[in-house]
Design an enzyme around this catalytic site. Structure first.
Site, PDB file in Angstrom:
ATOM      1  CG  ASN A 211      -5.198  27.431  56.444  1.00  0.00           C
ATOM      2  OD1 ASN A 211      -4.637  26.524  55.985  1.00  0.00           O
ATOM      3  ND2 ASN A 211      -4.751  28.034  57.884  1.00  0.00           N
TER       4      ASN A 211
ATOM      5  CB  SER B 228      -3.908  28.073  61.288  1.00  0.00           C
ATOM      6  OG  SER B 228      -2.430  27.699  61.482  1.00  0.00           O
TER       7      SER B 228
ATOM      8  CG  HIS C 274      -0.775  32.276  59.230  1.00  0.00           C
ATOM      9  ND1 HIS C 274      -1.681  31.833  58.274  1.00  0.00           N
ATOM     10  CD2 HIS C 274      -0.519  31.334  59.986  1.00  0.00           C
ATOM     11  CE1 HIS C 274      -1.589  30.336  58.348  1.00  0.00           C
ATOM     12  NE2 HIS C 274      -0.882  30.141  59.148  1.00  0.00           N
TER      13      HIS C 274
ATOM     14  CD  GLU D 242      -2.700  34.221  55.266  1.00  0.00           C
ATOM     15  OE1 GLU D 242      -2.542  33.281  56.028  1.00  0.00           O
ATOM     16  OE2 GLU D 242      -3.869  34.235  54.314  1.00  0.00           O
TER      17      GLU D 242
END
Ligand SMILES: NC(=O)c1ccc[n+]([C@@H]2O[C@H](COP(=O)([O-])OP(=O)(O)OC[C@H]3O[C@@H](n4cnc5c(N)ncnc54)[C@H](O)[C@@H]3O)[C@@H](O)[C@H]2O)c1
Length: 295
Positions: A189, A118, A139, A151
């Site tokens: 994120n 992450s 991801h 991702e």
């Protein structure tokens, strides 16, 4: 041609990643250091397949085929037959660097090495291998069988052919890939965590209460879950550590974790996994109750 995929780590994400590859006909080696964790992963995959079966989205044959496509193991020995390795082990930089050194030795030449991290730099992970051009971020989102996004993160050295292969592969899994470059937090994120942090700041400064903050974002922005509830779901320790990566990576104070978040993590109130965060959670109950601390 990718036919055999090894998934390293059989936790929350690893079992989901193994599930979606196996369901699309790939042969999957699911690897973990813990045999009980492998057993638990297989039982979770079976439960999730049963749910799909009840909903009518798969048949008994697909369920049986998916399970038969998965082999569990506690060593990297099975990697020698793989064309792709997806690492989904615990989020810890030193652990991931050590795993990538080992899988670089165990995997055959040409095998693509992906990480589901992450927040750890793909470029940094790639640099400990002898094949940085074949290392990439893949991801997936939680829960993997349900969430559509992958991702795809290009490290500094990732070859275009590798990105193209991973994009095509993600489509074969019925996912929607989005390609991004390797900077702290990638895209998901980098944008999500400052929003969660700002929601916590709004609570900390008394701008609004937990229910109001989450309701504004649910009803006003059509988010399926408010940011405070989402933080509890992700884990407040995970939110804290990703904000720390953004803060250190960019050297910008706008990413500094809110003091209230720091306090909650220090006090062990980490959200769903500890039974209390912004809300309290009791086993078996679906009711969302604001934690006493914020009432
Ligand atoms: N949980 C999420 O919502 C989420 C979402 C996206 C990405 N991620 C990322 O996915 C990765 C895994 O997260 P998770 O939530 O599944 O963690 P988890 O704690 O549920 O599972 C991690 C697994 O890795 C295993 N493991 C540890 N060291 C190992 C080793 N040396 N070899 C093989 N297995 C090993 C552990 O036994 C455990 O089963 C992390 O990088 C995390 O950042 C998590």
């Amino acid at each position: 041609m990718i036919k055999t995929v090894s998934v390293i780590g059989a936790g929350t994400m690893g079992n989901g990643i193994a599930h979606v590859f196996a369901q699309q006909g790939f042969s999957v080696n699911l690897v973990d250091i813990s045999q009980p964790q492998l057993d638990k992963a297989l039982s979770t995959i079976t439960k999730n397949l049963d749910r799909q079966l009840t909903k009518g989205s798969i048949t008994e044959e697909i369920k049986a085929k998916t399970l038969s496509n998965i082999t569990t193991m506690t060593s990297f020995a099975g990697l020698k037959e793989s064309q792709l390795v997806v690492e989904a082990a615990t989020e810890n930089t030193e652990l991931k660097l050590s795993i990538f050194r080992q899988i670089d030795e165990a995997a055959p030449e040409g095998c693509i090495l992906a990480s589901n991290t992450s927040s750890i730099s793909i470029t940094k992970i790639a640099a400990v291998t002898k094949r940085p051009e074949l290392v990439i971020g893949m991801h997936f989102m939680n829960p993997v069988p349900v969430m559509k996004l992958v991702e795809v993160i290009n490290g500094y050295a990732t070859k275009k052919e590798v990105t193209d292969t991973v994009v095509e592969l993600s489509k074969q899994l019925n996912k929607i890939p989005c390609v991004v470059n390797d900077y702290p937090g990638f895209i998901a994120n980098r944008i999500l965590m400052p929003m969660i942090n700002e929601a916590i700041y709004s609570l900390y400064e008394g701008v609004a209460d937990v229910t109001a903050i989450d309701t504004v974002m649910k009803l006003g922005m059509a988010h399926p879950m408010g940011p405070l509830q989402l933080a509890d779901f992700i884990g407040l320790d995970v939110c804290y550590s990703i904000l720390d990566v953004l803060h250190k990576g960019f050297g910008n104070p706008k990413y500094a974790p809110c003091p209230l978040l720091v306090n909650m993590v220090t006090a062990g109130k980490l959200g769903i996994k500890t039974g209390e965060g912004f809300y309290t959670y009791s086993a078996g109950s679906k009711e969302l109750l604001v934690s006493d601390r914020f009432r």
